[in-house]
Enzyme design. Structure first.
Site, PDB file in Angstrom:
ATOM      1  N   GLY A  96       0.756  -1.238   0.000  1.00 49.97           N
ATOM      2  CA  GLY A  96       0.000   0.000   0.000  1.00 49.97           C
ATOM      3  C   GLY A  96       0.785   1.285   0.000  1.00 49.97           C
ATOM      4  N   GLU A 148       3.893  -6.814   1.324  1.00 52.68           N
ATOM      5  CA  GLU A 148       3.285  -7.080   0.008  1.00 52.68           C
ATOM      6  C   GLU A 148       3.188  -5.813  -0.836  1.00 52.68           C
ATOM      7  OE1 GLU A 148      -0.568  -8.360   1.285  1.00 52.68           O
ATOM      8  OE2 GLU A 148       0.091 -10.378   1.792  1.00 52.68           O
ATOM      9  N   GLY A 159       3.065  -3.579  -4.064  1.00 52.99           N
ATOM     10  CA  GLY A 159       2.775  -3.772  -5.484  1.00 52.99           C
ATOM     11  C   GLY A 159       3.100  -2.498  -6.238  1.00 52.99           C
ATOM     12  N   ARG A 160       2.298  -1.477  -5.957  1.00 53.94           N
ATOM     13  CA  ARG A 160       2.424  -0.208  -6.676  1.00 53.94           C
ATOM     14  C   ARG A 160       3.834   0.386  -6.589  1.00 53.94           C
ATOM     15  NH1 ARG A 160      -1.957   3.157  -7.618  1.00 53.94           N
ATOM     16  NH2 ARG A 160      -3.080   2.055  -5.968  1.00 53.94           N
ATOM     17  N   TYR A 182     -10.326   6.287 -10.779  1.00 51.84           N
ATOM     18  CA  TYR A 182      -9.907   6.842  -9.476  1.00 51.84           C
ATOM     19  C   TYR A 182      -9.610   8.340  -9.548  1.00 51.84           C
ATOM     20  CZ  TYR A 182      -8.518   1.867  -8.989  1.00 51.84           C
ATOM     21  OH  TYR A 182      -8.461   0.506  -8.983  1.00 51.84           O
ATOM     22  N   CYS A 200     -15.885   6.001 -27.001  1.00 55.64           N
ATOM     23  CA  CYS A 200     -17.134   6.747 -27.014  1.00 55.64           C
ATOM     24  C   CYS A 200     -17.718   6.908 -25.623  1.00 55.64           C
ATOM     25  CB  CYS A 200     -18.133   6.049 -27.926  1.00 55.64           C
ATOM     26  SG  CYS A 200     -17.407   5.751 -29.525  1.00 55.64           S
TER      27      CYS A 200
HETATM   28  C1  LIG Z   1      -3.531  -4.774  -3.556  1.00 52.85           C
HETATM   29  C2  LIG Z   1      -2.919  -5.459  -2.407  1.00 52.85           C
HETATM   30  C3  LIG Z   1      -1.580  -5.226  -2.080  1.00 52.85           C
HETATM   31  C4  LIG Z   1      -0.709  -4.245  -2.819  1.00 52.85           C
HETATM   32  O1  LIG Z   1      -1.082  -2.914  -2.687  1.00 52.85           O
HETATM   33  P1  LIG Z   1      -0.164  -1.800  -3.341  1.00 52.85           P
HETATM   34  O2  LIG Z   1      -0.858  -0.542  -3.060  1.00 52.85           O
HETATM   35  O3  LIG Z   1      -0.073  -2.084  -4.792  1.00 52.85           O
HETATM   36  O4  LIG Z   1       1.174  -1.877  -2.672  1.00 52.85           O
HETATM   37  C5  LIG Z   1      -1.033  -5.951  -1.049  1.00 52.85           C
HETATM   38  N1  LIG Z   1      -1.767  -6.850  -0.347  1.00 52.85           N
HETATM   39  C6  LIG Z   1      -3.062  -7.074  -0.621  1.00 52.85           C
HETATM   40  C7  LIG Z   1      -3.807  -8.072   0.176  1.00 52.85           C
HETATM   41  C8  LIG Z   1      -3.682  -6.397  -1.653  1.00 52.85           C
HETATM   42  O5  LIG Z   1      -4.967  -6.632  -1.925  1.00 52.85           O
END
Ligand SMILES: *Cc1c(COP(=O)(O)O)cnc(C)c1O
Length: 421
Positions: free
Chosen positions: A239, A275, A277-278, A318, A346
């Protein structure tokens, strides 16, 4: 530092001029930088140095196998949220014991697939899911390693569609009910409790919500241990946000986040999983598009691109901001002017930016959307029967198409016409 820089007046991806890729692949396309992916993964890995930990890349952010393989080669685990993602991670060579399975709606088939293929842990999000997993695991004669995702009821101060840690969100079980749920889990023979999981949302730009959540997790760890549970692993979710708008103040760095993790949870002797991601993929990718037309409207000019909301939905979904820059560096001193930047779909929602100040652009010019590596290609669709756009991976002076653009026939031939027609 994201390795998409102007050199000799042209935007490069690492050592490769973006316009060279455009000439070979055609527009629009996504391009990712190996060096940026690597750098971001290492920032997290190093932020937790000295603590037993695993960085499980949240692959829903960008899940091309070439990206997964790049990260797995550096030692990353994966956070998956579907059977498809699990299969993809395994196909990219990620061992099962480095995969954690998250998500509120895991089906029995998905559970079976992961238990048979190998899994590090399931992050269980509800009691019905817990009972289903117990049943599936017993059916296979195994015990499923689990954490329970707790919802700490903190305000992550992010966009409502990506906040997940408030009590009104669908995620996890209320932390106030955790003791009861863990007691239930301990009675189920198909399950083995290994830890606690928490994930409070995405694009979080301050540390305070994390501090609140992790302090609650620390307290809960002590309580659950006193109840007799072997809490040895803490999954802290992802996150951490990225700076989409260069002019804005920067979100906290992984190193600061790592310090907070040590401060709040470091003395518990737990293995830590995170975890992200972004923050790994976001600035490691750009979307490159060509100007089809410049159209003068009433009091405004529209820049009509060949990329659209189906290729990058974040602005429509968003209200997200992406910096949009010309691929040929503007001459110094050139006055910027406002454009409404739109795609050909469109829908009025197919608008990337309104009144965006940009250097003057003309038909045929290339532009790049920065910070498009996360939640870009993975959220694309074929709306308007527009083919999914190619993904390209750059490594120093080399580049490779890692997902090819389908032909119209590829797309159309997926339909089948019933025989009565
Ligand atoms: C989406 C998600 C993440 C990653 O969130 P980011 O904002 O991309 O870092 C990690 N853990 C869980 C359970 C998620 O659903």
């Amino acid at each position: 530092m994201d390795h998409f820089l102007y050199r000799d007046g042209r935007l490069h991806a690492e050592e490769v001029p973006v316009s060279d890729i455009a000439a070979e692949v055609g527009t629009p396309f996504y391009v990712y930088s190996t060096a940026t992916l690597t750098r971001h993964f290492r920032l997290f890995d190093e932020a937790l140095e000295g603590v037993d930990h695993l960085v499980c890349y949240a692959m829903k952010a960008a899940s091309n196998q070439a990206i997964l393989k790049t990260l797995a080669g550096l030692g990353a685990g994966m956070d998956v949220v579907s059977g498809g993602e699990y299969a993809r991670a395994r196909a990219a060579g990620v061992p099962g014991d480095r995969i954690v399975f998250s998500g509120v709606g895991k089906t029995r088939d998905e559970m079976r697939m992961a238990l048979e293929g190998g899994i590090r842990q399931f992050n269980v999000e509800s009691e019905p899911e817990m009972r289903a997993l117990d049943e599936v695991a017993r059916g296979l004669g195994v015990r499923a390693p689990i954490t329970v995702r707790v919802n700490p009821d903190v305000d992550a101060k992010t966009h409502a569609k990506i906040a997940t840690g408030k009590s009104e969100n669908k995620f996890g079980i209320p932390i106030s009910r955790a003791r009861e749920v863990y007691a239930q889990a301990a009675r189920l023979e198909g399950l083995e409790v290994v830890g606690i999981d928490v994930h409070i949302g995405s694009q979080i730009t301050e540390l305070e919500p994390y501090r609140q959540a992790y302090e609650k997790v620390a307290d809960l760890t002590r309580v659950l241990r006193a109840d007799g549970h072997d809490i040895r692993r803490l999954d802290l979710g992802g996150g951490l946000g990225i700076p989409y708008e260069r002019s804005n103040s920067a979100p906290p760095l992984p190193v600061e986040y790592g310090r907070l993790v040590r401060e709040t949870l470091g003395d518990l002797g737990c293995e830590i999983e995170i975890e992200p991601g972004r923050l790994i993929a976001g600035n490691a990718g750009i979307l490159v598009s060509r100007v089809i037309y410049v159209k003068s409207g009433e009091g405004r000019d529209f820049l009509i691109l060949d990329a659209a909301m189906n290729d990058l939905i974040r602005p429509a979904m968003y209200d997200a901001w992406h910096d949009i820059v010309p691929v040929i560096e503007p001459a110094p001193g050139q006055e910027p002017r406002p454009y409404d930047v739109v795609g050909p779909v469109c829908e009025t929602g197919d608008t990337f930016a309104k009144g965006r100040m940009m250097p003057e652009l003309a038909e045929g010019d290339l532009v790049a959307f920065r910070s498009a590596g996360a939640y870009g290609a993975v959220m694309a669709s074929e709306y308007n029967t527009r083919p999914l756009i190619p993904e390209v991976l750059v490594h120093e002076h080399q580049f490779a198409v890692i997902r090819a653009r389908p032909s119209f026939d590829d797309m159309i031939n997926r339909d089948t016409i019933p025989e009565w027609l």
